[in-house]
Design a protein around this motif. Structure first.
Motif, mmCIF file in Angstrom:
data_model
loop_
_atom_site.group_PDB
_atom_site.id
_atom_site.type_symbol
_atom_site.label_atom_id
_atom_site.label_comp_id
_atom_site.label_asym_id
_atom_site.label_seq_id
_atom_site.Cartn_x
_atom_site.Cartn_y
_atom_site.Cartn_z
ATOM 1 N N PRO A 1 -27.778 -7.947 -10.261
ATOM 2 C CA PRO A 1 -28.885 -7.851 -9.288
ATOM 3 C C PRO A 1 -29.321 -9.203 -8.723
ATOM 4 N N ALA A 2 -29.459 -10.202 -9.587
ATOM 5 C CA ALA A 2 -29.896 -11.524 -9.112
ATOM 6 C C ALA A 2 -28.819 -12.183 -8.261
ATOM 7 N N LEU A 3 -27.555 -11.953 -8.603
ATOM 8 C CA LEU A 3 -26.451 -12.517 -7.837
ATOM 9 C C LEU A 3 -26.451 -11.967 -6.409
ATOM 10 N N VAL A 4 -26.614 -10.658 -6.281
ATOM 11 C CA VAL A 4 -26.667 -10.031 -4.954
ATOM 12 C C VAL A 4 -27.914 -10.485 -4.195
ATOM 13 N N GLU A 5 -29.043 -10.590 -4.901
ATOM 14 C CA GLU A 5 -30.289 -11.045 -4.274
ATOM 15 C C GLU A 5 -30.146 -12.478 -3.762
ATOM 16 N N ALA A 6 -29.472 -13.330 -4.538
ATOM 17 C CA ALA A 6 -29.268 -14.727 -4.110
ATOM 18 C C ALA A 6 -28.382 -14.781 -2.865
ATOM 19 N N MET A 7 -27.407 -13.868 -2.795
ATOM 20 C CA MET A 7 -26.568 -13.825 -1.580
ATOM 21 C C MET A 7 -27.397 -13.434 -0.357
ATOM 22 N N ARG A 8 -28.287 -12.462 -0.540
ATOM 23 C CA ARG A 8 -29.168 -12.078 0.577
ATOM 24 C C ARG A 8 -30.041 -13.260 0.994
ATOM 25 N N PHE A 9 -30.560 -13.967 0.017
ATOM 26 C CA PHE A 9 -31.411 -15.135 0.261
ATOM 27 C C PHE A 9 -30.663 -16.158 1.118
ATOM 28 N N LEU A 10 -29.334 -16.271 0.884
ATOM 29 C CA LEU A 10 -28.508 -17.244 1.591
ATOM 30 C C LEU A 10 -27.959 -16.697 2.917
ATOM 31 N N GLY A 11 -28.513 -15.576 3.367
ATOM 32 C CA GLY A 11 -28.179 -15.067 4.696
ATOM 33 C C GLY A 11 -26.998 -14.118 4.749
ATOM 34 N N LEU A 12 -26.409 -13.816 3.595
ATOM 35 C CA LEU A 12 -25.326 -12.835 3.555
ATOM 36 C C LEU A 12 -25.922 -11.421 3.542
ATOM 37 N N GLN A 13 -25.128 -10.444 3.916
ATOM 38 C CA GLN A 13 -25.606 -9.057 3.958
ATOM 39 C C GLN A 13 -24.680 -8.170 3.122
ATOM 40 N N PRO A 14 -24.781 -8.321 1.787
ATOM 41 C CA PRO A 14 -23.891 -7.537 0.924
ATOM 42 C C PRO A 14 -24.170 -6.042 1.047
ATOM 43 N N PRO A 15 -23.129 -5.223 1.067
ATOM 44 C CA PRO A 15 -23.340 -3.776 1.118
ATOM 45 C C PRO A 15 -24.044 -3.282 -0.132
ATOM 46 N N ILE A 16 -24.760 -2.179 -0.004
ATOM 47 C CA ILE A 16 -25.567 -1.639 -1.101
ATOM 48 C C ILE A 16 -24.741 -1.445 -2.369
ATOM 49 N N ASP A 17 -23.519 -0.923 -2.210
ATOM 50 C CA ASP A 17 -22.726 -0.599 -3.397
ATOM 51 C C ASP A 17 -22.128 -1.825 -4.083
ATOM 52 N N ILE B 1 -17.415 -15.149 -1.164
ATOM 53 C CA ILE B 1 -16.516 -16.194 -0.663
ATOM 54 C C ILE B 1 -15.920 -15.773 0.681
ATOM 55 N N ALA B 2 -15.513 -14.511 0.773
ATOM 56 C CA ALA B 2 -14.876 -14.013 1.995
ATOM 57 C C ALA B 2 -15.833 -13.991 3.180
ATOM 58 N N HIS B 3 -17.126 -13.808 2.915
ATOM 59 C CA HIS B 3 -18.110 -13.670 4.001
ATOM 60 C C HIS B 3 -18.988 -14.908 4.203
ATOM 61 N N TRP B 4 -18.760 -15.947 3.411
ATOM 62 C CA TRP B 4 -19.619 -17.135 3.460
ATOM 63 C C TRP B 4 -19.419 -17.905 4.764
ATOM 64 N N GLN B 5 -20.528 -18.192 5.434
ATOM 65 C CA GLN B 5 -20.514 -19.051 6.624
ATOM 66 C C GLN B 5 -21.840 -19.801 6.697
ATOM 67 N N ILE B 6 -21.767 -21.097 6.965
ATOM 68 C CA ILE B 6 -22.998 -21.885 7.115
ATOM 69 C C ILE B 6 -23.856 -21.316 8.240
ATOM 70 N N ALA B 7 -23.209 -20.775 9.273
ATOM 71 C CA ALA B 7 -23.945 -20.224 10.418
ATOM 72 C C ALA B 7 -24.852 -19.063 10.019
ATOM 73 N N ASN B 8 -24.566 -18.413 8.899
ATOM 74 C CA ASN B 8 -25.400 -17.294 8.439
ATOM 75 C C ASN B 8 -26.630 -17.752 7.663
ATOM 76 N N LEU B 9 -26.650 -19.010 7.243
ATOM 77 C CA LEU B 9 -27.770 -19.505 6.436
ATOM 78 C C LEU B 9 -29.052 -19.541 7.266
ATOM 79 N N PRO B 10 -30.185 -19.146 6.683
ATOM 80 C CA PRO B 10 -31.459 -19.292 7.402
ATOM 81 C C PRO B 10 -31.737 -20.773 7.665
ATOM 82 N N ALA B 11 -31.964 -21.130 8.914
ATOM 83 C CA ALA B 11 -32.166 -22.539 9.289
ATOM 84 C C ALA B 11 -33.610 -22.951 9.022
ATOM 85 N N THR B 12 -33.966 -22.910 7.767
ATOM 86 C CA THR B 12 -35.320 -23.279 7.342
ATOM 87 C C THR B 12 -35.203 -24.016 6.019
ATOM 88 N N THR B 13 -36.259 -24.711 5.626
ATOM 89 C CA THR B 13 -36.192 -25.448 4.362
ATOM 90 C C THR B 13 -36.829 -24.665 3.212
#
Length: 297
Positions: A246-262, A276-288
């Motif tokens: 759960p925390a791993l998926v939540e951290a991915m969401r925090f970093l701008g990724l959109q992991p599927p529910i399952d 790794i396959a979906h990681w892009q800096i462009a997806n990161l929230p541009a905030t501090t």
């Protein structure tokens, strides 16, 4: 033939307590960036400050990374085993008068306006009971961050001769982190946005040492409702080693990724492979900073 330098990234926690959600975000972001670039991912223990460290925390951090599937390459570097290297560099600078002893207290500096005014620069003080400062003759006033773009550094901060060894004999973070990154061949630093401020000093050290500069990516910080960074000092709860998904998926969401529910029902390895396959800096929230409720993590 490719001239691209092999990517080497790192995660460098301080063992002042167990990993919390904010440190998971930093670990995951640096891991995904390294793996997406088919690079090396190192772990270094920044155990420079024994009074702030918690017994057993370093080992607990490593066990937590393992539980989350965040497998590192090679051995672990411990800053506590690098004191001779730090002191050797300081001695070189003292001999060349690039560094000097300083007796000014925090209170005196605060009274002088909050920035050290160079009071001891030419005094040639003795070592006993004094800190050591580095002469900043070529200030770094700006740098480019991979997420935040051009970042300016205010003149008083950029021009300040900063401490490289404290009066209590402990080595300063800025010195240690740069010497360690050079020693380990790090090519890019991915870390939390709370470390944007000292970046100019660290770039200045690379230049002074005649070493190639690294690139920087400062990830958004997880902050509480009142704006405080999730941290060990603020008693942020430890992440769960027994149930990491759960925390791993939540951290991915925090970093701008959109992991599927399952994805949350997959293995940690499958979750990380998806990241790794979906990681892009462009997806990161541009905030501090992003508000995060640790009770929901």
């Amino acid at each position: 033939m490719s001239t691209n330098k092999h990517y080497i990234g790192r995660f460098a926690p301080s063992p002042s307590g167990p990993l919390h959600f904010g440190s998971l975000v930093a670990a995951l972001g640096s891991y995904l960036q390294a793996r997406a670039k088919q690079g090396t991912w190192l772990v270094r223990m920044e155990d420079l400050d024994p009074p702030r460290e918690m017994p057993g925390a370093a080992d607990d951090i490593l066990r937590t990374l393992e539980a989350y599937g965040l497998e590192w390459d090679g051995g672990i570097m411990y800053q506590s085993q690098r004191h001779d290297a730090y002191q050797a560099q300081i001695n070189t600078w003292l001999d060349s008068q690039q560094a000097y002893y300083c007796q000014c207290t925090r209170k005196q500096i605060k009274q002088a306006g909050g920035f050290y005014p160079g009071h001891c620069r030419d005094k040639q003080l003795e070592a006993a009971g004094n800190a050591i400062r580095l002469k900043v003759d070529a200030p770094v006033f700006a740098f480019d961050d991979l997420l935040h773009g051009h970042i300016s550094i205010p003149a008083p901060l950029a021009e300040e001769d900063f401490i490289i060894r404290r009066r209590d004999g402990l080595f300063a973070y800025n010195l240690a982190v740069v010497l360690d990154d050079i020693e380990q061949g790090v090519t890019e630093v991915v870390r939390g946005a709370d470390l944007i401020e000292p970046t100019g000093r660290q770039i200045g050290l690379y230049r002074l040492l005649g070493q190639p500069e690294v690139s920087y990516l400062h990830l958004p910080l997880a902050v509480t409702e009142n704006g405080n960074k999730l941290s060990k000092q603020n008693h942020a709860p430890a992440i769960d080693k027994a149930n990491p998904r759960p925390a791993l998926v939540e951290a991915m969401r925090f970093l701008g990724l959109q992991p599927p529910i399952d994805l949350a029902s997959s293995t940690t390895r499958e979750i990380l492979c998806w990241g790794i396959a979906h990681w892009q800096i462009a997806n990161l929230p541009a905030t501090t900073a992003i508000t995060f409720d640790p009770s929901h993590g």
